[in-house]
Scaffold this active site. Structure first.
Site, PDB file in Angstrom:
ATOM      1  N   TYR A 144       1.075  -1.496  -0.299  1.00 35.18           N
ATOM      2  CA  TYR A 144      -0.346   0.291   0.263  1.00 35.18           C
ATOM      3  C   TYR A 144       1.173   1.319   0.178  1.00 35.18           C
ATOM      4  CZ  TYR A 144      -3.567   3.467   1.499  1.00 35.18           C
ATOM      5  OH  TYR A 144      -3.987   4.335   1.978  1.00 35.18           O
ATOM      6  N   ASP A 239       9.313   3.197  -0.928  1.00 36.83           N
ATOM      7  CA  ASP A 239       8.462   4.099  -0.014  1.00 36.83           C
ATOM      8  C   ASP A 239       8.553   3.498   1.797  1.00 36.83           C
ATOM      9  OD1 ASP A 239       5.750   4.446   2.017  1.00 36.83           O
ATOM     10  OD2 ASP A 239       4.828   3.646   0.270  1.00 36.83           O
ATOM     11  N   LYS A 267       4.458   9.111   8.706  1.00 38.42           N
ATOM     12  CA  LYS A 267       4.057   8.618  10.217  1.00 38.42           C
ATOM     13  C   LYS A 267       4.744   9.050  11.158  1.00 38.42           C
ATOM     14  CE  LYS A 267       1.409   4.981   7.712  1.00 38.42           C
ATOM     15  NZ  LYS A 267       1.250   4.278   6.959  1.00 38.42           N
TER      16      LYS A 267
END
Ligand SMILES: *Cc1c(COP(=O)(O)O)cnc(C)c1O
Length: 420
Positions: A144, A239, A267
């Site tokens: 994702y 990523d 994050k």
């Protein structure tokens, strides 16, 4: 355990917000039952609207490496409040945060701050396309990368949980720019490059996957990624929105000693406030406006609150790098001697209890899980004051705020489920 207030809030929320939630996985569709509306959090503890307390293994889905309301992060936010919350003009702290990221992740020669992980991957892809003059990207099934149109192909995480293979609303022309391959599968990667090598702008991956549950790359896969992108002039994008400052201070690229062309972060680098970042080789990042002709912008990008929280977080990490060893010890204790019928994958403080006896190395093997049984397990833990991710295809996270007593309580709750 009473949940009347959460139930009432869900009913009220569903009338005005789709599913009553602002991100799908929060709705508990993967496990059933009433999602808990949270009232507050502190350290490793969540307290819901009915006053129930839980040991938190979500950590806001990754950012809370130091637990909730860490004093240094709170102080930085309070300090930022005294100077103003957004200027729409550059500030010194944005430069400091970029320098702090670069100090930990040397491949980030130049960095641009954005507001979310989604924006970071979307922008990195655009730069990769602008730099190479090519359109195609390779991604991996179960990875994702945020809800970027062209990357919502076989995208794991919430889509895996909801059984949505390909989301509605993405034009076919966008999806057609994406080649989705099985993770850890070298022959299929070689085949894709053999047939499309000259049109591939980039390969993007989660260097340790969190979003189909925790899955690690094999050394052969990592080697092939580097060799094939180099050979064909495609860019390698890590990523690290989840893994950055999570699996090591320098992210997964430090663990594997790899220098990707571009990387994305989010994050943890926002200390619990909304942020994202992308960057990498200076030659590539020089293509970003206003220096180059790849346009990317943001009204609230680099906003003082998020930047200050992130800066405090990263400074704390730099001053306390031993925290990764402590997290490793605690996470190893939590995951030791897994119950029969469960495969545990773990890298440092991120881990998943897969309800399968099959070794989980990609999305196909992740899907062998008994998700109904996972749902029962989740609710057993919840009833015992332990909040795991409410979906099989997600990673759980430990923070430095988790105590040995928290780990012992959690282990007891886990094993009670399998003894019963
Ligand atoms: C969470 C995540 C994203 C998306 O970040 P948002 O801030 O939710 O947009 C992208 N990539 C990975 C690997 C993630 O874990």
């Amino acid at each position: 355990m009473t949940t009347t207030k959460s139930e009432a809030l869900l009913a009220r929320g569903q009338r005005i917000v789709p599913g009553g939630v602002n991100s799908p996985v929060r709705a508990f569709r993967g496990v059933g039952g009433t999602p808990r509306f949270m009232a507050k959090a502190n350290g490793a503890r969540l307290t819901d609207a009915d006053g129930n307390e839980y040991i938190d293994y979500i950590g806001s889905w990754g950012p809370m490496l130091l637990g909730h309301r860490h004093p240094e992060v709170l102080a930085a936010i309070e300090d930022a409040l005294t100077i103003g919350t957004s200027f729409g003009a550059p500030t010194e702290r944005e430069i400091e945060l970029a320098e702090e990221v670069q100090d930990a992740v040397p491949s980030m020669e130049m960095i641009r701050l954005v507001n979310s992980g989604t924006e970071a991957t979307m922008s990195a892809l655009r730069v990769a396309r602008g730099f190479t003059g090519r359109d195609l990207t390779i991604k991996f099934e179960g990875c994702y990368h945020g809800h970027v149109d062209s990357l919502l192909v076989k995208a794991g995480s919430g889509m895996a949980t909801l059984g949505i293979a390909d989301t509605a609303g993405v034009p076919k022309a966008f999806a057609d720019t994406t080649i989705a391959l099985p993770y850890n599968d070298v022959p299929s990667l070689e085949a894709a490059f053999a047939s499309h090598g000259a049109s591939i702008a980039a390969v993007i991956l989660e260097p340790v996957v969190g979003n189909m549950g925790c899955v690690t790359p094999t050394p052969a896969f990592l080697e092939a990624l580097q060799a094939l992108t180099k050979k064909h002039g495609a860019l390698l994008i890590f990523d690290e929105v989840m893994t950055g400052f999570r699996v090591a201070r320098g992210g997964a690229q430090q663990l594997f000693n790899i220098k990707p062309d571009l990387s994305t972060f989010g994050k943890i680098i926002g200390g619990g406030l909304p942020i994202g970042a992308y960057g990498g080789r200076a030659e590539i990042m020089h293509r970003v406006a206003p220096v180059g002709n790849v346009y990317q912008a943001g009204t609230l990008s680099g906003n003082p609150l998020a930047v200050s929280a992130g800066l405090a977080m990263l400074r704390h990490i730099r001053a306390n790098t031993g925290l990764y060893d402590q997290l490793e010890i605690k996470a190893a204790a939590l995951c030791a001697n897994p119950p029969k019928g469960v495969t545990v994958n773990r890298v440092g403080s991120m881990f998943t209890f897969f309800f399968t006896e099959t070794k989980v190395v990609d999305y196909e093997t992740a899907k062998t899980c008994d998700t109904a049984r996972f749902g029962k397990f989740f609710h057993h833990l919840l009833a015992n004051g332990v909040y795991f991710p409410p979906a099989q295809f997600e990673a759980a996270f430990l923070s430095t705020a988790h105590t040995d007593a928290d780990i012992a309580h959690t282990r007891a709750a886990v094993h009670a489920f399998f003894d019963a």
